[in-house]
Design an enzyme around this catalytic site. Structure first.
Site, short mmCIF file in Angstrom:
data_model
loop_
_atom_site.label_atom_id
_atom_site.label_comp_id
_atom_site.label_asym_id
_atom_site.label_seq_id
_atom_site.Cartn_x
_atom_site.Cartn_y
_atom_site.Cartn_z
N ARG A 80 -62.86 73.88 -33.48
CA ARG A 80 -61.49 73.75 -32.95
C ARG A 80 -60.54 73.27 -34.05
NH1 ARG A 80 -60.92 70.54 -27.50
NH2 ARG A 80 -61.06 68.77 -28.91
N LYS A 183 -54.79 71.63 -31.39
CA LYS A 183 -54.71 70.17 -31.30
C LYS A 183 -53.89 69.63 -32.47
CE LYS A 183 -57.78 66.40 -29.92
NZ LYS A 183 -56.96 65.91 -28.82
N GLU A 219 -51.94 70.98 -17.84
CA GLU A 219 -52.90 69.93 -18.19
C GLU A 219 -52.51 68.60 -17.60
OE1 GLU A 219 -55.01 69.94 -21.89
OE2 GLU A 219 -53.19 70.75 -22.79
N1 PLP Z 1 -56.20 68.42 -23.42
C1 PLP Z 1 -55.58 67.67 -24.34
C2 PLP Z 1 -54.11 67.81 -24.48
C3 PLP Z 1 -56.33 66.79 -25.15
O1 PLP Z 1 -55.73 66.02 -26.05
C4 PLP Z 1 -57.72 66.72 -24.97
C5 PLP Z 1 -58.53 65.86 -25.82
O2 PLP Z 1 -58.97 66.23 -26.85
C6 PLP Z 1 -58.32 67.51 -23.98
C7 PLP Z 1 -57.53 68.35 -23.23
C8 PLP Z 1 -59.79 67.46 -23.74
O3 PLP Z 1 -60.50 68.14 -24.74
P1 PLP Z 1 -61.98 67.74 -25.08
O4 PLP Z 1 -62.74 67.82 -23.84
O5 PLP Z 1 -62.43 68.73 -26.07
O6 PLP Z 1 -61.94 66.35 -25.62
C1 COI Z 2 -59.67 63.00 -26.78
O1 COI Z 2 -59.96 63.19 -25.60
O2 COI Z 2 -60.49 62.79 -27.64
C2 COI Z 2 -58.31 63.03 -27.25
O3 COI Z 2 -58.10 63.37 -28.37
C3 COI Z 2 -57.25 62.56 -26.40
C4 COI Z 2 -56.39 61.65 -27.16
C5 COI Z 2 -55.15 62.22 -27.63
C6 COI Z 2 -56.40 60.25 -26.78
#
Ligand code: PLP
Ligand code: COI
Length: 337
Positions: A80, A183, A219
């Site tokens: 990612r 991200k 989201e």
């Molecule tokens: N959506 C956003 C905007 C996020 O910052 C995150 C965290 O990383 C997620 C979703 C969840 O992603 P993940 O499950 O890969 O941590």
């Molecule tokens: C995560 O879930 O790891 C994120 O990056 C969310 C964060 C911006 C606190």
């Protein structure tokens, strides 16, 4: 350090011993460097400071009952970062370099990996910044990749208890064809007006809608959204949400439990029909949603103050895999040794 109250750690920054840095110069990545400084020296014209050339990741290291330290799907985070950085026209660290840096930072800060069953984990934050000077709007030639580690407790203060969230109508975190699917730091800056307003009104976070029509759910703060009804796991499909690794994992687990899965646009009006709702992500794990406030309709969707049975089942299974309590049949876990 000896006095860390693991059970009551907030989701915040705590100084650890070391972080990792790696420089991209003259078209190639250098060696991983270990630093004990919490500070970064940057050129005053670095593209990250002016034009937001910055992407990051978030993942956790979990200490199991056997004392071993595990990473969860860290190669997906590496990929990612490649996707996010490529979109912002950045040079990105190869997958193996990313994984090596993450493992190294865990190893070097091993004494900060919280004990099994403390509810805390070691949060890892890889980040990539454009470090070269530019004044015109163009990609940097040089990049700096870093990883720091910090022990954290639950993202939402309540832990695995329902949180209340609020729908945002008057700002967007990302444009329909913008950066919502990657991200980058800019998305989080853009999310602040809604987050601050939600907190001011007593909500844990905001629920973002699609930027074009304000009709569909995107989201939930820094996490994906899911709803449960009729033995079905339903999660929004949209170009402007981050592809969550946690959500992808929950989809696999839900299918394994014999549930149906639907990934599709989810209209706000459908909130009425869910038996359970939740936010999912690395930091949030699963945060069950108790109430959703819709300020436009002045309406509250109420899922109750108890965590629902499906959310509980998925949470328990996901945690068991992450901590090594059950066999890792999906090959999601990587040991740090
Ligand atoms: N959506 C956003 C905007 C996020 O910052 C995150 C965290 O990383 C997620 C979703 C969840 O992603 P993940 O499950 O890969 O941590
Ligand atoms: C995560 O879930 O790891 C994120 O990056 C969310 C964060 C911006 C606190």
């Amino acid at each position: 350090m000896e006095n860390i109250d693991w059970k009551n750690l907030p989701f915040g920054y705590l100084k650890t011993d070391y972080n990792i840095r790696c420089y991209y110069q003259d078209g190639k990545w250098g060696e991983l460097e270990v630093s004990s400084s919490e500070y970064v020296s940057l050129h005053i014209a670095a593209t990250t400071l002016h034009y937001g050339q910055e992407v990051f990741e978030g993942l956790k290291a979990y200490r199991g009952k056997d004392g071993k330290i595990r990473l969860f799907r860290c190669r997906e985070n590496a990929q990612r970062m490649v996707d996010s950085g490529s979109y912002l026209q950045m040079a990105t660290p190869p997958i193996e370099l990313f994984v090596e840096a993450v493992k190294k930072v865990v190893k070097l800060n091993e004494r900060f990996v919280p004990p099994y069953e403390s509810g805390a984990t070691l949060y890892l934050r890889p980040l990539l910044v454009g470090s070269g000077p530019e004044v015109g709007v163009k990609p940097s030639k040089d990049y700096l990749f870093m990883v720091f580690a910090t022990p954290v407790g639950p993202y939402f203060k309540m832990g695995f208890k329902p949180v209340d969230v609020m729908i945002t109508y008057d700002s967007d975190r990302a444009a329909p064809l913008g950066t919502g699917h990657v991200k980058c730091g800019g998305n989080y800056a853009a999310s602040l007006p809604a987050a601050v307003e939600a907190h001011r009104l007593g909500y844990a976070t905001s629920l973002y809608l699609d930027a074009k029509e304000k009709k569909y759910i995107d989201e939930c703060g820094p996490a994906n959204f899911f709803g449960i009804k009729n033995n079905t796991y339903i999660t929004p499909e949209s170009h402007s949400i981050l592809p969550s690794i946690t959500n992808r994992s929950l989809i696999t687990l839900a299918e394994g439990l014999g549930m149906k899965v639907e990934r599709r646009p989810v209209e706000v009006s459908e909130l009425e029909t869910f038996e359970e709702a939740g936010a999912c992500g690395t930091a949030a794990v699963i945060s069950p949603i108790g109430k959703i406030f819709d300020p436009q309709l002045n309406k509250v969707y109420d899922y109750g103050c108890e965590v629902g049975p499906v959310s509980t089942k998925l949470y328990t299974l996901l945690r068991a895999i992450q901590y090594g309590d059950v066999p890792d049949t999906h090959q999601w876990v990587e040991l740090v040794d």
